[in-house]
Design an enzyme around this catalytic site. Sequence first.
Site, PDB file in Angstrom:
ATOM      1  N   HIS A 249     -64.015 -16.617   8.090  1.00 16.71           N
ATOM      2  CA  HIS A 249     -65.058 -17.527   7.599  1.00 16.71           C
ATOM      3  C   HIS A 249     -66.126 -17.767   8.648  1.00 16.71           C
ATOM      4  CE1 HIS A 249     -62.477 -20.195   9.943  1.00 16.71           C
ATOM      5  NE2 HIS A 249     -63.501 -21.030  10.044  1.00 16.71           N
TER       6      HIS A 249
ATOM      7  N   ASP B 152     -68.450 -21.249   9.726  1.00 19.65           N
ATOM      8  CA  ASP B 152     -68.205 -22.681   9.543  1.00 19.65           C
ATOM      9  C   ASP B 152     -69.188 -23.349   8.575  1.00 19.65           C
ATOM     10  OD1 ASP B 152     -65.973 -22.753  11.213  1.00 19.65           O
ATOM     11  OD2 ASP B 152     -67.233 -22.903  13.001  1.00 19.65           O
TER      12      ASP B 152
ATOM     13  N   HIS C 187     -65.074 -15.789  11.943  1.00 12.42           N
ATOM     14  CA  HIS C 187     -63.934 -15.888  12.853  1.00 12.42           C
ATOM     15  C   HIS C 187     -62.655 -16.184  12.082  1.00 12.42           C
ATOM     16  CE1 HIS C 187     -65.836 -19.840  12.536  1.00 12.42           C
ATOM     17  NE2 HIS C 187     -64.635 -20.372  12.686  1.00 12.42           N
TER      18      HIS C 187
ATOM     19  N   ARG D 139     -63.656 -29.028  18.683  1.00  3.34           N
ATOM     20  CA  ARG D 139     -64.855 -28.279  18.283  1.00  3.34           C
ATOM     21  C   ARG D 139     -66.045 -29.206  18.108  1.00  3.34           C
ATOM     22  NH1 ARG D 139     -65.136 -25.676  12.427  1.00  3.34           N
ATOM     23  NH2 ARG D 139     -66.819 -27.153  11.977  1.00  3.34           N
TER      24      ARG D 139
HETATM   25  C1  OGA Z   1     -62.958 -23.541  13.912  1.00  2.44           C
HETATM   26  C2  OGA Z   1     -61.872 -22.640  13.548  1.00  2.44           C
HETATM   27  C3  OGA Z   1     -60.675 -21.413  15.136  1.00  2.44           C
HETATM   28  C4  OGA Z   1     -59.618 -21.631  16.144  1.00  2.44           C
HETATM   29  O1  OGA Z   1     -62.806 -24.286  14.882  1.00  2.44           O
HETATM   30  O2  OGA Z   1     -63.993 -23.518  13.263  1.00  2.44           O
HETATM   31  O3  OGA Z   1     -61.968 -21.955  12.572  1.00  2.44           O
HETATM   32  O4  OGA Z   1     -59.423 -20.709  16.948  1.00  2.44           O
HETATM   33  N1  OGA Z   1     -60.890 -22.564  14.428  1.00  2.44           N
HETATM   34  O5  OGA Z   1     -58.980 -22.692  16.155  1.00  2.44           O
HETATM   35 MN    MN Z   2     -64.009 -22.181  11.742  1.00  2.88          MN
END
Ligand code: OGA
Ligand code: MN
Length: 285
Positions: free
Chosen positions: A107, A109, A261, A276
């Site tokens: 995806h 974000d 990702h 994040r």
């Molecule tokens: C994000 C996600 C990835 C991770 O933080 O947007 O998808 O490595 N996480 O935790």
């Molecule tokens: Mn993500």
Amino acid sequence: MNQLVRHLKVSTFSLTPLTPSIGAEVGDIDLTQPPDAETIEGLRAALRDWKVLFFRDQDITTEQHLAFARRFGDLEVHPFAPSKPDYPEVLAITHDKDSRGRENTWHSDVTWREVPSLGSILRCLESPPVGGDTLFADMYAAYDGLSDAVKSRIEGAVAVHDFAHFRKALRKKGKSDAEIEAFDRAYPMVEHPVVRTHPETGRKAIYVNAAFTQHILGLEPEESATLLAHLYAQAAIPEYQCRFRWAVNAIAFWDNRSSQHYAASDYWPAVRRMERVTIIGDRPV
Ligand code: OGA
Ligand code: MN
């Protein structure tokens, strides 16, 4: 090294690519000191070129994390995901024996927002002894690799995105129908081009994803599902990817407009704690 980077005067830090097209590790940088304007410009250019930048051994505070992200744009507050106490702009992504990792769908974000994210900056607070890597895919390369027939089918196509993914989690958390309806009103389904043109590079990237895209407008459900499945599958091609092994105080800064990702959920029941911060972008065109 890629043309653009070679020609950039990246004088304040070093860059070590992970692959020929996606991912570079930034060295000779200390994010506990506010970066100067030249460094920020250099990082912005490096992000344009490499789609995701990695940093290691950055023992920064939450304030420094936020301040660094603000140099690239305004920050968003996520309406559903848990945040760090007293820091609404910091998403707390924690998994352990009671909560298996769920970020294992390719995806970009918050594409369910009308104005999705420019980029996300993810910091590792606690990493499993092994596992929990994050994979990134170059969605320009994914677009470029499509057949001419598929490229022409998706030219000008528009897809609907929705936060359906979170709705289930909200129900599980005990939110009432009325509360969920209020979220539906606040975040109605949105339409974005299937192929987006990056506002800084002018390059085309696939901008549908398996987590949030629902269907392509104007197609029969089955036709839409088949075409979307083909487009989603591109992110899973190893030649378009890089993979990052986390450690405490490592940071990944990815461009949500040019990459997708996937966090490998292979570490249960080990603990993985991340934070994040998400930078607001612009409306995809
Ligand atoms: C994000 C996600 C990835 C991770 O933080 O947007 O998808 O490595 N996480 O935790
Ligand atoms: Mn993500």
